[in-house]
Design a protein around this motif. Structure first.
Motif, PDB file in Angstrom:
ATOM      1  N   GLY A 299       0.849  -1.082  -0.032  1.00 55.04           N
ATOM      2  CA  GLY A 299      -0.010  -0.026  -0.118  1.00 55.04           C
ATOM      3  C   GLY A 299       0.988   1.251   0.022  1.00 55.04           C
ATOM      4  N   ARG A 300       1.967   1.219  -0.009  1.00 49.76           N
ATOM      5  CA  ARG A 300       2.984   2.361   0.063  1.00 49.76           C
ATOM      6  C   ARG A 300       3.307   2.756  -1.388  1.00 49.76           C
ATOM      7  NH1 ARG A 300       5.866   4.773   4.027  1.00 49.76           N
ATOM      8  NH2 ARG A 300       5.666   3.329   5.501  1.00 49.76           N
ATOM      9  N   PHE A 301       3.202   4.169  -1.475  1.00 51.37           N
ATOM     10  CA  PHE A 301       3.511   4.856  -2.658  1.00 51.37           C
ATOM     11  C   PHE A 301       4.940   4.953  -2.900  1.00 51.37           C
ATOM     12  CE2 PHE A 301       3.707   8.373  -5.640  1.00 51.37           C
ATOM     13  CZ  PHE A 301       3.118   7.770  -6.776  1.00 51.37           C
ATOM     14  N   VAL A 302       5.468   4.672  -3.946  1.00 48.78           N
ATOM     15  CA  VAL A 302       7.016   4.848  -3.985  1.00 48.78           C
ATOM     16  C   VAL A 302       7.400   5.468  -5.165  1.00 48.78           C
ATOM     17  CG1 VAL A 302       7.437   2.815  -2.188  1.00 48.78           C
ATOM     18  CG2 VAL A 302       7.094   2.251  -4.955  1.00 48.78           C
ATOM     19  N   GLN A 303       8.519   6.048  -5.241  1.00 54.52           N
ATOM     20  CA  GLN A 303       9.036   6.686  -6.597  1.00 54.52           C
ATOM     21  C   GLN A 303      10.034   5.755  -6.930  1.00 54.52           C
ATOM     22  OE1 GLN A 303       8.264   9.538  -7.782  1.00 54.52           O
ATOM     23  NE2 GLN A 303       6.892  10.056  -6.246  1.00 54.52           N
ATOM     24  N   ALA A 304       9.988   5.453  -8.309  1.00 52.89           N
ATOM     25  CA  ALA A 304      11.009   4.255  -9.066  1.00 52.89           C
ATOM     26  C   ALA A 304      11.868   5.193  -9.978  1.00 52.89           C
ATOM     27  CB  ALA A 304      10.029   3.401  -9.658  1.00 52.89           C
ATOM     28  N   GLN A 305      13.295   4.689  -9.956  1.00 56.43           N
ATOM     29  CA  GLN A 305      14.211   5.107 -10.934  1.00 56.43           C
ATOM     30  C   GLN A 305      14.631   3.841 -11.648  1.00 56.43           C
ATOM     31  OE1 GLN A 305      18.538   6.428 -10.071  1.00 56.43           O
ATOM     32  NE2 GLN A 305      17.261   8.455 -10.214  1.00 56.43           N
ATOM     33  N   ILE A 306      14.341   3.890 -12.857  1.00 50.80           N
ATOM     34  CA  ILE A 306      14.420   2.755 -13.780  1.00 50.80           C
ATOM     35  C   ILE A 306      15.805   2.721 -14.530  1.00 50.80           C
ATOM     36  CG2 ILE A 306      13.460   1.075 -15.339  1.00 50.80           C
ATOM     37  CD1 ILE A 306      10.902   2.078 -14.908  1.00 50.80           C
ATOM     38  N   MET A 307      16.589   1.810 -14.474  1.00 48.82           N
ATOM     39  CA  MET A 307      17.917   1.895 -15.309  1.00 48.82           C
ATOM     40  C   MET A 307      17.525   1.643 -16.714  1.00 48.82           C
ATOM     41  SD  MET A 307      19.988   2.750 -12.974  1.00 48.82           S
ATOM     42  CE  MET A 307      21.684   2.590 -13.760  1.00 48.82           C
ATOM     43  N   GLY A 308      17.818   2.735 -17.501  1.00 48.95           N
ATOM     44  CA  GLY A 308      17.795   2.387 -18.920  1.00 48.95           C
ATOM     45  C   GLY A 308      18.983   2.037 -19.697  1.00 48.95           C
ATOM     46  N   ASN A 309      18.838   2.527 -21.100  1.00 45.85           N
ATOM     47  CA  ASN A 309      19.743   2.257 -22.087  1.00 45.85           C
ATOM     48  C   ASN A 309      21.027   3.000 -21.603  1.00 45.85           C
ATOM     49  OD1 ASN A 309      18.216   0.364 -23.068  1.00 45.85           O
ATOM     50  ND2 ASN A 309      17.293   1.800 -24.668  1.00 45.85           N
ATOM     51  N   ALA A 310      22.198   2.661 -22.158  1.00 47.80           N
ATOM     52  CA  ALA A 310      23.495   3.328 -22.224  1.00 47.80           C
ATOM     53  C   ALA A 310      23.809   4.363 -23.264  1.00 47.80           C
ATOM     54  CB  ALA A 310      24.697   2.507 -21.769  1.00 47.80           C
ATOM     55  N   THR A 311      24.143   5.292 -23.274  1.00 45.04           N
ATOM     56  CA  THR A 311      24.430   6.489 -24.342  1.00 45.04           C
ATOM     57  C   THR A 311      25.947   7.109 -24.167  1.00 45.04           C
ATOM     58  OG1 THR A 311      23.507   7.967 -25.888  1.00 45.04           O
ATOM     59  CG2 THR A 311      23.252   8.326 -23.556  1.00 45.04           C
ATOM     60  N   SER A 312      26.359   7.534 -25.224  1.00 43.49           N
ATOM     61  CA  SER A 312      27.546   8.272 -25.192  1.00 43.49           C
ATOM     62  C   SER A 312      27.572   9.489 -25.824  1.00 43.49           C
ATOM     63  CB  SER A 312      28.670   7.258 -25.723  1.00 43.49           C
ATOM     64  OG  SER A 312      28.406   6.923 -27.166  1.00 43.49           O
ATOM     65  N   ASP A 313      28.687  10.327 -25.832  1.00 44.01           N
ATOM     66  CA  ASP A 313      28.678  11.629 -26.332  1.00 44.01           C
ATOM     67  C   ASP A 313      27.499  12.588 -26.309  1.00 44.01           C
ATOM     68  OD1 ASP A 313      31.399  10.888 -26.754  1.00 44.01           O
ATOM     69  OD2 ASP A 313      30.929   9.842 -28.687  1.00 44.01           O
ATOM     70  N   VAL A 314      26.976  12.636 -25.144  1.00 43.17           N
ATOM     71  CA  VAL A 314      25.746  13.576 -24.983  1.00 43.17           C
ATOM     72  C   VAL A 314      26.183  14.597 -24.176  1.00 43.17           C
ATOM     73  CG1 VAL A 314      23.945  12.093 -25.712  1.00 43.17           C
ATOM     74  CG2 VAL A 314      24.604  12.262 -23.463  1.00 43.17           C
ATOM     75  N   VAL A 315      25.653  15.886 -24.184  1.00 38.21           N
ATOM     76  CA  VAL A 315      25.715  16.986 -23.508  1.00 38.21           C
ATOM     77  C   VAL A 315      24.475  17.098 -22.449  1.00 38.21           C
ATOM     78  CG1 VAL A 315      26.164  19.431 -23.301  1.00 38.21           C
ATOM     79  CG2 VAL A 315      27.095  18.120 -25.152  1.00 38.21           C
TER      80      VAL A 315
END
Length: 406
Positions: A299-315
């Motif tokens: 019943g607890r409401f939680v925030q979630a951080q999902i590990m996504g795809n890796a990328t390179s050379d972005v600002v």
């Protein structure tokens, strides 16, 4: 007459002398020194633009729910004679623990009766087998050839065998009913609600209570189509791809975290919100096998951080620095403001991830500038700027040097 003329000339002479003196003093006064006004340039903060290799983190949220939820129902009739101490709202139990027991006297009697019926049927079967052997011997002693089925009492033997099987089935049913007088936990879990109590008479189909499994909890996480493009979601339950998730919530004023994994998706888009739901699982949420850890309650409401795809050379820049029409304000090599059209790979509530559009010499302007114009000369905070004003007036020279250090 002469006195009158004298009275007139004296004031006139005094005025004339005053005028001559004022003119002489005015000619002697040095004119004010003129200084050229120097207009100060705008002071801004800027930082170098650096490309990074990152792993996208997708934000979501949801409510913790049990993976297993069972409504316990009585399969027999009778009076409740025993209720476990743990069978109470919030009580924990292990798999196989006794929760409720119904009075067993009638069901024990049914088992004994079924055992007696089976013994009679088995005795009748043995008797019929013996009669069959006697009939076969008598037939062979009087005549040759094949004896008829009826003469060998084969139908009677089959009937006796059927009676034995029927008695065995009745005994199995009686034992099953006896076992069902004890309602046991189907898995390790906790009691959500209890609907019966000691001494209460219940009938077949009566709800006893609701229990939750505490081995695994689940959280449904909504993911938009845009975010789904940056996560490798599992395509089936057997898919080995299971992205990591970090769940967070404030418990008793302290920020707590629980690791989880996405194990499946619900496969269809929600018709109203147009999102797809991914299901994350947390092992042992109540930390029954881990001492000292903060439990994650259903019943607890939680925030979630999902590990996504890796990328390179972005600002990566703060989202508020992204201007209209996908432009970013920068400072060029001549310390002038310029607008750059950039290619955005992804953006969220906090950051914008830029794939291309900057020049190598650009610096990102991070100050809040009202109505910026391209080509505006600026000063960058944190550098030394010198401005010299020279004037050569009356054979003298004045030099003004100002340094800005912030």
């Amino acid at each position: 007459m002469a006195a009158k003329i004298k009275k007139i000339l004296i004031p006139v002479a005094v005025v004339a002398v005053a005028i001559v003196a004022a003119g002489s003093l005015s000619s002697l006064r040095k004119p004010p020194e003129k200084k050229e006004e120097q207009r100060q340039t705008i002071l801004v903060t800027a930082q170098p633009i650096e490309q990074q290799d990152i792993v996208y983190r997708i934000q979501s949220q949801g409510t913790v729910k049990p993976r297993l939820e069972t409504s316990l129902v009585s399969e027999v009739n009778g009076r409740i004679v025993d209720v476990a101490d743990s069978f109470i709202e919030g009580g924990f139990f292990n798999a196989g623990d006794l929760l409720v027991r119904v009075e067993q006297a009638d069901y024990l009697t049914n088992v004994k009766a079924a055992e007696a019926s089976l013994a009679n049927a088995q005795a009748a079967l043995e008797e019929e087998k013996a009669r069959g052997r006697v009939a076969e011997e008598e037939w062979r002693s009087f005549t040759d050839g094949t004896a008829p089925e009826l003469g060998l009492r084969r139908p009677q033997l089959a009937g006796a065998l059927a009676n034995v099987r029927s008695a065995e089935a009745e005994l199995e049913r009686a034992k099953r009913d006896l076992a069902r007088t004890e309602i046991r936990a189907p898995y390790a879990g906790m009691v959500r609600s209890r609907a019966v109590n000691l001494g209460q008479f219940i009938s077949r189909g009566t709800s006893v209570g609701v229990v939750y499994g505490t081995d695994i909890a689940e959280v449904r996480l909504p993911i938009t189509d845009n975010d789904a493009g940056f996560i490798q979601l599992p395509q089936s339950i057997d898919d080995p791809v299971k992205p990591e998730v970090m769940l967070t919530a404030v418990v008793s004023g302290v920020m707590s975290q629980w690791p989880a994994r996405i194990v499946r998706t619900e496969g269809v888009l929600d018709e109203r919100s147009r999102v797809i739901y991914a299901v994350a699982q947390i092992e042992d949420p109540y930390r029954r096998n881990t001492s000292g850890a903060t439990p994650l309650r259903f019943g607890r409401f939680v925030q979630a951080q999902i590990m996504g795809n890796a990328t390179s050379d972005v600002v990566v820049i703060p989202r508020y620095l992204l201007l209209a029409q996908q432009q970013v304000l920068v400072v060029d090599t001549e310390e002038q403001l310029q607008f750059r059209d950039v290619v955005i790979e992804r953006s969220d509530e906090q950051f914008a991830y830029i794939r291309s559009g900057f020049l190598d010499s650009d610096r990102l302007a991070t100050s809040a500038i009202a109505n910026p114009l391209a080509g505006t000369q600026v000063r960058i905070a944190g550098t030394d700027n010198a401005t010299e004003l020279a004037a050569d007036k009356d054979g003298g020279a004045a030099v003004l040097t100002s340094q800005v250090k912030e």
